[in-house]
Scaffold this active site. Structure first.
Site, short mmCIF file in Angstrom:
data_model
loop_
_atom_site.label_atom_id
_atom_site.label_comp_id
_atom_site.label_asym_id
_atom_site.label_seq_id
_atom_site.Cartn_x
_atom_site.Cartn_y
_atom_site.Cartn_z
N LYS A 262 0.36 -1.06 0.11
CA LYS A 262 0.08 0.03 -0.01
C LYS A 262 0.68 1.57 -0.14
O LYS A 262 1.95 1.09 0.22
CB LYS A 262 -0.65 0.28 1.49
CG LYS A 262 -2.08 -1.18 1.35
CD LYS A 262 -2.59 -0.38 2.50
CE LYS A 262 -3.63 -1.77 2.78
NZ LYS A 262 -4.95 -1.50 1.41
N ARG A 336 -10.35 -11.71 1.53
CA ARG A 336 -11.31 -12.89 0.94
C ARG A 336 -10.75 -14.20 1.18
O ARG A 336 -11.31 -15.02 1.04
CB ARG A 336 -11.40 -11.95 -0.35
CG ARG A 336 -10.63 -11.59 -1.30
CD ARG A 336 -11.18 -11.24 -2.56
NE ARG A 336 -10.91 -9.63 -2.41
CZ ARG A 336 -10.75 -8.31 -3.69
NH1 ARG A 336 -11.41 -9.18 -4.40
NH2 ARG A 336 -11.54 -7.47 -2.76
#
Ligand code: BES
Ligand code: MN
Ligand code: ZN
Length: 482
Positions: A262, A336
C-alpha cells in the site's frame, strides 16, 4: 460507566438533586401541572426557549431548581438522531464542569429515548487510554436516567447497557495499534470470554490450520513474524438441536498490502483492519451479559498481511479449504483470502445463517461513504432481517447486488478463481468471490470499510456494527419463542 434508572415525574424534575441535570424537551411536550410546566410555558412564550434540536438553556444555581447545574435542551420530534445531536450539544456545554455524576430527565416517549440517550452519552465520553494513559479516563462515572415510569423500561435498559459494553470492547480492540493487538493477543481476549456462562473458546494455531487445509488463510499469514490464530467462539443459550448463527470477523491485525504494498499515506489506519473481528468479540461480550436463548458461533481468522522473503507473490496459486484453487493477482486483496476458509469451516455447524463482517474494500467507502455499511445477502429473509436490525439499532446498512455478471472478472486461466477483478464495482466483486465459498447456508456479508472507524481529528474505532448484530441476534430469539 455506571447507569441507573430512576422514576421521576415531570412535576418533580425541579426538586431532583444532582450536580448536573439535563432535561430533554420534545416538541408538544405537556408536562404534568406544576412548577416545571409553568417554567416551560413561560420560557416558550417569551421565546427564550424552543424545542428545536440542540436549542438549550443552561443555568447555575438557578432559583427553584435543586440541581446545581441545569441544561434544558430541545430534541425536536425526539428521534434517536435528534436525541443524539441534542445530547452532544448539551455535553459540549456541560463537560467544562467535569461532572462525575449526571442526571438526564426524559419524558415518556414512543419509541423510547432511553437507548439513544445512553448510546450518545457513552459515545461522547469514551476515551482510549490503553496506549495513552495520560488521556485521562472519562470523568463521568455515573449517569442517572430519570423518566416518569422507569419500571417499564428495565429490559431495554439492560439491553442498552450490554450493548454499550460490547461496543466499547470492540472500540478498545479496534483502536489498539497492531503491536498491542497481535493475533495471539486477540485470541487471548477471546479466551477471556470463556469465563462467562454458556461461553466457550477454542484457539487454533498454524499447525492446526494447515492440517485443516486452510491454504488460503495460511498463505496470507506466511510472511509475518506473528503466527496466525483461528479463533472459535461458542455461545450456547438454546437447545443443542437449534442451528446456530455463525458470525465471521475479518481479523487482519495489520494490512500492509503485502508485496502489492500500500502507499504510505494513512497506512497506520490499517491497524483497524481487524474491526470485523472486534465486532464479533464485542457482540459476544454483549451476549455473555444478556444470556439470550440462542446459539451463536464466532469465527475469527487473525493474522498480519506483511511483505518479506516468504511472502505471497502476485500470480501465486493457493488451494483453499474448499478445494478451489485461487490465483492471487493482488496480495492486498487478502481479507477475502482469510474469510473464504472461515466460511468453509462454518459449514460444520449446519448454521441457520452465516454473517461475515469485514473491512473488505476501499471501493465500499467510495460507494456508501461512512453512513451505511454495505450488505450483501444470498437470502432475502436474511437481508430483510439485517436491514430491520440496522434501522432499529441506528446502525444502518444498505443492500448491494450479487448478480452473476459481476463475477465475470474473477475468471482465471491458472486457477478456479482469481482474488481480484478490475476496479469497477470493487466491493461487489469481493462479495462475489466470497459467495463461492458461502454454499449450503443462508449467507450475508457486511463490508464495514467505511463505518468501522473514523479518520481525521476524531480518528478511532466506532464499534459498528455491534449494534446491528446484537439487534439481529436478539430478534432471532423472539422468532424462536413463537
Ligand atoms: N483492508 C483493505 C480495505 C480497506 C482499504 C478498507 C481502505 C478501508 C480503507 C483491503 O484488504 C484491501 O486492501 N482491499 C483492496 C482490494 C483491491 C486490491 C482489489 C482495496 O480496497 O484497495
Ligand atoms: Mn488489503
Ligand atoms: Zn485488508
Amino acid at each position: 460507566m455506571n447507569f441507573s434508572l430512576l422514576t421521576l415525574s415531570s412535576n418533580a424534575v425541579h426538586s431532583h438533586k444532582s450536580d448536573v441535570l439535563v432535561v430533554l424537551i420534545p416538541e408538544g411536550l405537556k408536562p404534568a401541572r406544576g412548577p416545571f410546566a409553568d417554567w416551560l410555558q413561560r420560557h416558550l412564550k417569551s421565546g427564550d426557549f424552543n424545542t428545536q434540536v440542540g436549542f438549550h438553556l443552561t443555568a447555575f444555581d438557578a432559583p427553584g431548581w435543586s440541581a446545581k447545574r441545569v441544561c434544558v435542551v430541545g430534541v425536536g420530534a425526539g428521534s434517536a438522531a435528534q436525541v443524539r445531536q441534542a445530547l452532544s450539544t448539551a455535553w459540549g456545554v456541560l463537560k467544562v464542569a467535569k461532572p462525575e455524576a449526571l442526571s438526564v430527565w426524559m419524558p415518556e416517549s414512543n419509541p423510547p429515548m432511553l437507548g439513544a440517550v445512553m448510546q450518545a452519552l457513552a459515545d461522547a465520553t469514551y476515551v482510549f487510554t490503553t496506549t495513552k494513559p495520560s488521556a485521562k479516563a472519562r470523568n463521568l462515572k455515573r449517569v442517572t436516567l430519570a423518566m416518569p415510569d422507569a419500571s417499564k423500561h428495565k429490559i431495554e435498559f439492560a439491553r442498552q447497557q450490554a450493548l454499550i459494553e460490547g461496543v466499547e470492547w470492540a472500540k478498545e480492540w479496534g483502536n489498539r495499534p497492531a503491536n498491542h493487538a497481535t493475533p495471539a493477543m486477540l485470541a487471548k481476549a477471546a479466551q477471556g470470554l470463556a469465563k462467562h456462562r454458556r461461553m466457550r473458546c477454542q484457539v487454533l494455531g498454524p499447525k492446526e490450520v494447515n492440517k485443516l487445509g486452510m491454504g488460503s488463510f495460511a498463505a496470507v499469514a506466511q510472511a509475518s513474524a506473528e503466527p496466525l490464530r483461528f479463533i472459535v467462539l461458542n455461545y450456547n443459550g438454546a437447545a443443542k438441536s437449534q442451528a446456530p448463527v455463525v458470525l465471521v470477523g475479518k481479523g487482519i491485525t495489520f494490512d500492509t498490502g503485502g508485496i502489492s504494498l500500500k502507499p504510505g499515506a494513512a497506512m497506520d489506519e490499517m491497524k483497524f483492519d481487524m474491526c470485523g473481528a472486534a465486532s464479533v468479540l464485542g457482540t459476544f461480550l454483549a451476549l455473555a451479559k444478556l444470556q439470550p436463548a440462542i446459539n451463536v458461533v464466532g469465527l475469527i481468522p487473525a493474522c498480519e498481511n506483511m511483505p518479506d522473503g516468504r511472502a505471497l507473490k502476485p500470480g501465486d496459486v493457493v488451494t483453499s479449504m474448499s478445494g478451489q484453487t485461487i490465483e492471487i493477482l493482488n496480495t492486498d486483496a487478502e481479507g477475502r483470502l482469510i474469510l473464504c476458509d472461515a466460511l468453509t469451516y462454518a459449514k460444520r455447524f449446519k448454521p441457520s445463517a452465516v454473517i461475515d463482517i469485514a473491512t473488505l474494500t476501499g471501493a465500499c467507502v467510495i460507494a456508501l461513504g461512512h453512513v451505511r455499511s454495505g450488505m450483501y445477502a444470498s437470502d432475502d429473509a436474511l437481508a430483510q432481517a439485517l436491514e430491520a436490525a440496522g434501522e432499529a439499532a441506528h446502525d444502518l446498512c444498505w443492500r448491494m447486488p450479487l448478480d452473476e455478471a459481476y463475477a465475470e472478472g474473477l475468471k482465471s486461466n491458472f486457477a478456479d478463481v482469481a482474488n481480484v477483478a478490475d476496479r469497477a464495482a470493487g466491493s461487489v466483486t469481493a462479495a462475489k468471490f466470497l459467495q463461492r465459498f458461502a454454499t449450503d447456508f443462508p449467507w450475508a456479508h457486511l463490508d464495514i470499510a467505511g463505518t468501522a472507524w473514523k479518520s481525521g481529528a476524531t480518528k478511532g474505532a466506532t464499534g459498528r456494527p455491534v449494534g446491528l448484530l446484537l439487534q439481529y441476534l436478539l430478534a432471532q430469539t423472539q422468532n424462536n419463542e413463537h
